[in-house]
Write an enzyme that holds these catalytic residues in place. Structure first.
Site, PDB file in Angstrom:
ATOM      1  N   LYS A   1      30.237  48.345  42.382  1.00  0.00           N
ATOM      2  CA  LYS A   1      31.898  48.261  42.503  1.00  0.00           C
ATOM      3  C   LYS A   1      31.444  45.937  43.560  1.00  0.00           C
ATOM      4  CE  LYS A   1      35.076  49.423  40.717  1.00  0.00           C
ATOM      5  NZ  LYS A   1      35.657  49.352  39.307  1.00  0.00           N
TER       6      LYS A   1
ATOM      7  N   GLY B   1      41.588  57.049  31.290  1.00  0.00           N
ATOM      8  CA  GLY B   1      41.498  57.465  32.617  1.00  0.00           C
ATOM      9  C   GLY B   1      42.758  57.407  33.030  1.00  0.00           C
ATOM     10  N   PHE B   2      42.324  58.065  34.488  1.00  0.00           N
ATOM     11  CA  PHE B   2      43.712  58.911  35.831  1.00  0.00           C
ATOM     12  C   PHE B   2      44.574  57.490  35.340  1.00  0.00           C
ATOM     13  CE2 PHE B   2      44.273  59.968  40.132  1.00  0.00           C
ATOM     14  CZ  PHE B   2      46.105  60.225  39.928  1.00  0.00           C
ATOM     15  N   ILE B   3      43.942  56.701  35.737  1.00  0.00           N
ATOM     16  CA  ILE B   3      45.280  55.515  36.800  1.00  0.00           C
ATOM     17  C   ILE B   3      45.133  54.756  35.247  1.00  0.00           C
ATOM     18  CG2 ILE B   3      45.217  53.173  37.830  1.00  0.00           C
ATOM     19  CD1 ILE B   3      43.257  54.549  39.851  1.00  0.00           C
TER      20      ILE B   3
ATOM     21  N   TYR C   1      27.506  53.702  43.799  1.00  0.00           N
ATOM     22  CA  TYR C   1      28.738  52.985  43.780  1.00  0.00           C
ATOM     23  C   TYR C   1      29.840  52.528  44.404  1.00  0.00           C
ATOM     24  CZ  TYR C   1      34.546  54.456  42.837  1.00  0.00           C
ATOM     25  OH  TYR C   1      35.934  52.884  42.347  1.00  0.00           O
TER      26      TYR C   1
END
Length: 332
Positions: free
Chosen positions: A156, A10-12, A152
């Protein structure tokens, strides 16, 4: 050190793994490679990581506990950084099962695996979205997070609660990050910056939600990675901040905002994109989308006291770096 990173493609996760590998650490990546956005982009990130000899990778879902346990136990990590999640506020209206599966069941599976082979530190990626309907600004880690406005955010927040419970019962040193609108090269195509650049490049209009009357505490990816790496070496109890510490009274558990504490108005952000691209965007004003909030604004006091710095890359500079990457990746 040996780092186990979920969401490594993924991005991070990609940026974090690359930093750690360049620093000489060993990294085991775990990622489901889902089709939420272009899998080719995930594979391109992964290909760069696989150039390192000290990197290994497992392609499997968090919901597959057997695969997760095998990858974890064979690697025997010192530090676990749990970044994998179903992201995005609006997509939850289309595919709510994906959020429950990845963010709740997946996190539960990881916690069950981790408690069987205790790491030195578990770090969990949460989100500014957990602050939800809070009206008090800036958001502090000790504020209540009882009013989520998106599924979402709710999933979380559930992940945070599960991590605290396992930290209490099994004494797993745990740090929870709350990220604030992370952006930069190799970013996700569903994020506003990516959408704006792509549309402007195609001479298509951009959709401006909230009629442009929104603000975000943007965090440039390199600043975020600096903070994660620094915090990975500070387990709860190693260092107590002077004020407003979020340390749990019953567990080795802490929550930390990672952001600069300087919200940027949406129209100012768009101006930075236009400047970086050398073009003016055609704008279509829209109302607020379900699950969105008008503003995010972090209190970065705890982060500064913990590591001595906060994200500080100017928005114009960060956006320009993204635009350069976008043109290199897609247009050359």
């Amino acid at each position: 050190m040996k780092f186990f990173i979920t969401g490594a493609a993924g991005f991070i996760g990609f940026h974090l793994a690359a930093r750690l590998l360049n620093d000489g650490h060993s990294v085991a990546g775990y990622d489901g490679m889902t089709s939420y956005y272009d899998v080719k982009l995930k594979k391109a990130r992964l290909a760069k990581l696989q150039e390192f000899e000290n990197f290994e990778f497992t392609a499997a879902m968090l919901e597959d506990r057997s695969a997760l346990a095998l990858a974890y136990t064979e690697f025997e990590p010192h530090i676990v950084i749990h970044l994998a999640a179903q992201a995005g506020v609006r997509y939850a209206l289309e595919a709510p099962d994906a959020y429950v599966g990845s963010n709740m069941i997946g996190t539960f599976n990881l916690l069950e695996v981790v408690r069987q082979g205790m790491p030195e530190h578990l770090l969990f990626a949460s989100t500014s979205s957990v602050y939800g309907g809070n009206e008090k600004m800036p958001f502090s880690e000790i504020d209540r997070t009882d009013f989520p406005v998106s599924l979402y955010a709710a999933t979380k927040k559930s992940g945070e609660a599960m991590c605290h419970t396992y930290a209490h019962i099994f004494r797993i040193p745990t740090t929870v990050f709350r990220f604030f609108t992370v952006y930069g090269p190799w970013g996700r195509p569903d994020m506003a910056l990516f959408k704006f650049v792509r549309a402007i490049n195609r001479d298509e209009p951009i959709e401006v939600y909230g009629h442009g009357q929104m603000a975000r505490d943007f965090t440039y990816i390199d600043d975020l990675i600096d903070a994660i790496v620094a915090l990975s070496g500070l387990t709860p109890g190693d260092k107590r901040a002077a004020s407003s510490d979020s340390l749990s009274p019953v567990a080795p558990f802490r929550t930390v905002n990672i952001a600069g504490g300087t919200p940027v108005e949406l129209m100012e952000f768009i101006t930075a994109v236009e400047s970086a691209m050398g073009r003016t965007a055609k704008k279509v004003l829209r109302g607020m989308q379900p699950g969105d909030v008008v503003e995010t604004h972090a209190d970065p006091t705890l982060l500064r006291e913990m590591i001595g710095q906060v994200p500080s890359t100017p928005i114009a500079e960060g956006v320009l770096r993204f635009v350069r990457w976008y043109r290199d990746y897609y247009l050359e």
